[in-house]
Design a protein around this motif. Structure first.
Motif, PDB file in Angstrom:
ATOM      1  N   SER A  50       0.838  -1.201   0.000  1.00  0.00           N
ATOM      2  CA  SER A  50       0.000   0.000   0.000  1.00  0.00           C
ATOM      3  C   SER A  50       0.868   1.243   0.000  1.00  0.00           C
ATOM      4  O   SER A  50       1.903   1.282   0.670  1.00  0.00           O
ATOM      5  CB  SER A  50      -0.895   0.009   1.246  1.00  0.00           C
ATOM      6  OG  SER A  50      -1.552   1.267   1.365  1.00  0.00           O
ATOM      7  N   PHE A  52      -0.085   3.730   1.462  1.00  0.00           N
ATOM      8  CA  PHE A  52      -0.554   4.469   2.643  1.00  0.00           C
ATOM      9  C   PHE A  52      -0.132   3.870   3.978  1.00  0.00           C
ATOM     10  O   PHE A  52      -0.340   4.469   5.019  1.00  0.00           O
ATOM     11  CB  PHE A  52      -2.073   4.599   2.603  1.00  0.00           C
ATOM     12  CG  PHE A  52      -2.509   5.356   1.397  1.00  0.00           C
ATOM     13  CD1 PHE A  52      -2.624   6.724   1.438  1.00  0.00           C
ATOM     14  CD2 PHE A  52      -2.704   4.701   0.195  1.00  0.00           C
ATOM     15  CE1 PHE A  52      -2.971   7.431   0.306  1.00  0.00           C
ATOM     16  CE2 PHE A  52      -3.053   5.399  -0.939  1.00  0.00           C
ATOM     17  CZ  PHE A  52      -3.184   6.763  -0.890  1.00  0.00           C
ATOM     18  N   TRP A  72      -2.466  -3.614   8.645  1.00  0.00           N
ATOM     19  CA  TRP A  72      -3.393  -3.247   7.570  1.00  0.00           C
ATOM     20  C   TRP A  72      -3.676  -4.408   6.623  1.00  0.00           C
ATOM     21  O   TRP A  72      -4.790  -4.496   6.075  1.00  0.00           O
ATOM     22  CB  TRP A  72      -2.858  -2.042   6.804  1.00  0.00           C
ATOM     23  CG  TRP A  72      -1.710  -2.374   5.906  1.00  0.00           C
ATOM     24  CD1 TRP A  72      -0.389  -2.356   6.218  1.00  0.00           C
ATOM     25  CD2 TRP A  72      -1.808  -2.811   4.557  1.00  0.00           C
ATOM     26  NE1 TRP A  72       0.354  -2.762   5.150  1.00  0.00           N
ATOM     27  CE2 TRP A  72      -0.487  -3.044   4.113  1.00  0.00           C
ATOM     28  CE3 TRP A  72      -2.864  -3.035   3.672  1.00  0.00           C
ATOM     29  CZ2 TRP A  72      -0.211  -3.485   2.818  1.00  0.00           C
ATOM     30  CZ3 TRP A  72      -2.581  -3.475   2.389  1.00  0.00           C
ATOM     31  CH2 TRP A  72      -1.274  -3.693   1.968  1.00  0.00           C
ATOM     32  N   SER A 100      -6.583   6.311  -1.494  1.00  0.00           N
ATOM     33  CA  SER A 100      -7.266   5.890  -0.276  1.00  0.00           C
ATOM     34  C   SER A 100      -8.209   6.946   0.261  1.00  0.00           C
ATOM     35  O   SER A 100      -7.964   8.141   0.146  1.00  0.00           O
ATOM     36  CB  SER A 100      -6.235   5.556   0.805  1.00  0.00           C
ATOM     37  OG  SER A 100      -6.878   5.018   1.945  1.00  0.00           O
ATOM     38  N   PRO A 102      -9.225   8.882   3.456  1.00  0.00           N
ATOM     39  CA  PRO A 102      -8.340   9.231   4.580  1.00  0.00           C
ATOM     40  C   PRO A 102      -8.456   8.209   5.723  1.00  0.00           C
ATOM     41  O   PRO A 102      -9.560   7.830   6.109  1.00  0.00           O
ATOM     42  CB  PRO A 102      -8.837  10.610   5.014  1.00  0.00           C
ATOM     43  CG  PRO A 102      -9.521  11.168   3.817  1.00  0.00           C
ATOM     44  CD  PRO A 102     -10.098  10.001   3.078  1.00  0.00           C
ATOM     45  N   LEU A 103      -7.304   7.779   6.227  1.00  0.00           N
ATOM     46  CA  LEU A 103      -7.288   6.733   7.249  1.00  0.00           C
ATOM     47  C   LEU A 103      -7.661   7.280   8.627  1.00  0.00           C
ATOM     48  O   LEU A 103      -7.147   8.326   9.029  1.00  0.00           O
ATOM     49  CB  LEU A 103      -5.889   6.106   7.334  1.00  0.00           C
ATOM     50  CG  LEU A 103      -5.559   4.989   6.337  1.00  0.00           C
ATOM     51  CD1 LEU A 103      -5.552   5.487   4.915  1.00  0.00           C
ATOM     52  CD2 LEU A 103      -4.229   4.352   6.688  1.00  0.00           C
ATOM     53  N   LEU A 107     -14.258   8.105   8.266  1.00  0.00           N
ATOM     54  CA  LEU A 107     -14.900   7.970   6.951  1.00  0.00           C
ATOM     55  C   LEU A 107     -14.897   6.523   6.471  1.00  0.00           C
ATOM     56  O   LEU A 107     -15.297   6.235   5.357  1.00  0.00           O
ATOM     57  CB  LEU A 107     -14.191   8.871   5.935  1.00  0.00           C
ATOM     58  CG  LEU A 107     -14.216  10.366   6.285  1.00  0.00           C
ATOM     59  CD1 LEU A 107     -13.339  11.168   5.312  1.00  0.00           C
ATOM     60  CD2 LEU A 107     -15.636  10.913   6.274  1.00  0.00           C
ATOM     61  N   LEU A 113     -11.330  -0.304   1.894  1.00  0.00           N
ATOM     62  CA  LEU A 113     -10.268  -1.232   1.498  1.00  0.00           C
ATOM     63  C   LEU A 113     -10.816  -2.656   1.342  1.00  0.00           C
ATOM     64  O   LEU A 113     -10.512  -3.356   0.376  1.00  0.00           O
ATOM     65  CB  LEU A 113      -9.139  -1.187   2.543  1.00  0.00           C
ATOM     66  CG  LEU A 113      -7.943  -2.099   2.323  1.00  0.00           C
ATOM     67  CD1 LEU A 113      -7.284  -1.837   0.974  1.00  0.00           C
ATOM     68  CD2 LEU A 113      -6.914  -1.896   3.448  1.00  0.00           C
TER      69      LEU A 113
HETATM   70  P1  ADP Z   1     -11.540   4.250   9.560  1.00  0.00           P
HETATM   71  O1  ADP Z   1     -12.166   3.033   8.968  1.00  0.00           O
HETATM   72  O2  ADP Z   1     -12.532   5.108  10.284  1.00  0.00           O
HETATM   73  O3  ADP Z   1     -10.748   5.041   8.572  1.00  0.00           O
HETATM   74  P2  ADP Z   1     -10.171   2.245  11.050  1.00  0.00           P
HETATM   75  O4  ADP Z   1      -9.272   2.285  12.234  1.00  0.00           O
HETATM   76  O5  ADP Z   1     -11.382   1.400  11.112  1.00  0.00           O
HETATM   77  O6  ADP Z   1     -10.524   3.752  10.677  1.00  0.00           O
HETATM   78  O7  ADP Z   1      -9.352   1.733   9.791  1.00  0.00           O
HETATM   79  C1  ADP Z   1      -8.108   2.321   9.469  1.00  0.00           C
HETATM   80  C2  ADP Z   1      -7.108   1.217   9.206  1.00  0.00           C
HETATM   81  O8  ADP Z   1      -7.460   0.537   7.981  1.00  0.00           O
HETATM   82  C3  ADP Z   1      -5.717   1.731   8.979  1.00  0.00           C
HETATM   83  O9  ADP Z   1      -5.019   1.885  10.201  1.00  0.00           O
HETATM   84  C4  ADP Z   1      -5.123   0.622   8.112  1.00  0.00           C
HETATM   85  O10 ADP Z   1      -4.740  -0.483   8.922  1.00  0.00           O
HETATM   86  C5  ADP Z   1      -6.296   0.189   7.267  1.00  0.00           C
HETATM   87  N1  ADP Z   1      -6.343   0.909   5.995  1.00  0.00           N
HETATM   88  C6  ADP Z   1      -7.332   1.721   5.572  1.00  0.00           C
HETATM   89  N2  ADP Z   1      -7.048   2.224   4.352  1.00  0.00           N
HETATM   90  C7  ADP Z   1      -5.839   1.743   3.998  1.00  0.00           C
HETATM   91  C8  ADP Z   1      -4.982   1.900   2.857  1.00  0.00           C
HETATM   92  N3  ADP Z   1      -5.331   2.689   1.837  1.00  0.00           N
HETATM   93  N4  ADP Z   1      -3.810   1.233   2.839  1.00  0.00           N
HETATM   94  C9  ADP Z   1      -3.458   0.445   3.867  1.00  0.00           C
HETATM   95  N5  ADP Z   1      -4.211   0.255   4.972  1.00  0.00           N
HETATM   96  C10 ADP Z   1      -5.387   0.899   5.056  1.00  0.00           C
END
Ligand code: ADP
Ligand code: MG
Length: 358
Positions: A50, A52, A72, A100, A102-103, A107, A113
């Protein structure tokens, strides 16, 4: 065989903290999307990376299970694991995340994902599953492989949303319905204000609220069917919690009726009442969320409320387009004056669900 697939994040208009009480919620998909490039492999290996998050995962499908892989990659691998557990033929993939939601901003980047992965795997392995079944696999991935509690709203809307609509989700029957929701056409915008505050007590308090709701259900039956007279018979410590659930479900029904009657601008007071109920009866707001909501209203929002679990995270404000700048500016100024970090303010545009891009 390879391609590019994407799935959106979401914002919930109304119907908060009712998904574990057979309630109704009304989220819409946002324009921010998580994009995955995926190739089907001939073996049973997964190679996941990723732009991100740090770290790649390189392993076998057979290694996936509760807690593995960590971090992740569990959101992606968990989807393949859940599809296999449901009896579907899924092999290895190479997957790279190139864009992505925003993590961690409330949202639902996690569901985006999972859902992008799910539709990619569905197509690459010719599973042709209904989207409701893909949503169920995404929920299992997050609950069982990642180990995070999630009710299913996020995955349903990410997979089933259509542009210009919110998705009414009945968490008792699992039924969904498209409800017209096009703020821009009504001269409005839904602002999402990320307070950037995450309070550590959120997890423990979430469990306590669920327990209070479960106790209320044990005493008076499903809160979906309960009225305020029944709620009044509950012990004082759980009465306000149940009152939130019962009144919030009614507010969702009122909001849907207004939206279906083309009266979008009139849902503002329902958002305000939802916030008052979450803050007063359910006690899951925070000073930062209250500040965001209050400031947005004073600066011209028609209604505003905290969204998500609470104790930080984001708020939404239904705002006339010609007040968007004023509201954004007022919220930033109020946070600065209180010594808080600058909040992130964005417009959420009701957008389409998961799809193949290329
Ligand atoms: P939200 O769903 O509200 O954004 P969460 O804690 O449920 O917050 O999910 C965020 C987690 O999801 C990140 O810490 C990561 O582990 C994973 N994640 C989300 N998007 C990505 C991405 N584009 N690349 C890698 N991991 C991601
Ligand atoms: Mg999430």
């Amino acid at each position: 065989m390879s391609g590019t697939w994407s799935a959106p994040g979401r914002v919930n208009i109304i119907g908060e903290h009712v998904d574990y009480a057979e309630g109704l919620c009304l989220p819409f998909a946002i324009a921010e999307r998580t994009v995955v490039q995926v190739s089907r492999r001939d073996d049973e290996r997964l190679h996941l990376s990723s732009d991100f998050e740090q770290g790649t995962f390189d392993g076998e499908l057979s290694e996936i299970g509760p807690g593995t892989p960590k971090g992740w990659a569990g959101y992606v691998a968990g989807v393949l694991w859940a599809l296999r557990a449901a009896g579907h033929r899924v092999g290895g993939i190479d997957l790279h995340v190139t864009a992505s939601v925003p993590l961690g901003a409330g949202l639902s980047s996690s569901a985006a994902l999972e859902c992008a992965t799910a539709i990619a795997v569905d197509e690459l392995f010719e599973l042709h599953l209904p989207r409701t079944e893909l949503a169920a696999a995404c929920v299992r991935a997050e609950n069982e492989v990642v180990g995070a509690a999630t009710g299913g709203m996020d995955q349903a809307v990410s997979l089933l949303a259509t542009a210009g609509h919110a998705l009414l989700i009945d968490t008792r029957s699992g039924d969904t319905r498209q409800v017209p929701f096009a703020p821009a056409e009504a001269g409005l915008a839904v602002l999402v204000i990320d307070t950037k505050v995450r309070h550590a007590l959120a997890d423990g308090q979430y469990g306590k609220r669920r327990a209070a709701v479960e106790e209320a259900v044990a005493r008076i039956g499903s809160l979906r069917d309960a009225d305020l007279a029944a709620v009044a018979t509950l012990p004082p410590q759980i009465r306000p919690r149940a009152r939130h659930v019962v009144t919030e479900i009614a507010r969702v029904q009122e909001a849907v009726a207004l939206l279906e009657a083309g009266r979008l601008a009139e849902i503002g007071p329902l958002l305000d009442a939802s916030h008052a109920s979450l803050a007063g009866d359910f006690e899951v707001s925070s000073p930062e969320l209250d500040l965001a909501v209050e400031t947005a209203r004073v600066a011209g929002a028609l209604g505003a409320r905290m969204v998500g679990g609470g104790f930080g995270g984001s708020a939404i404000a239904l705002t006339p387009l010609d007040r968007v700048d004023a509201v954004s500016h007022a919220v930033r100024a109020a946070f600065a004056a209180s010594g808080l970090a600058e909040p992130d303010v964005r417009i959420a545009e009701p957008s389409a669900g998961a799809a193949r891009d290329q």
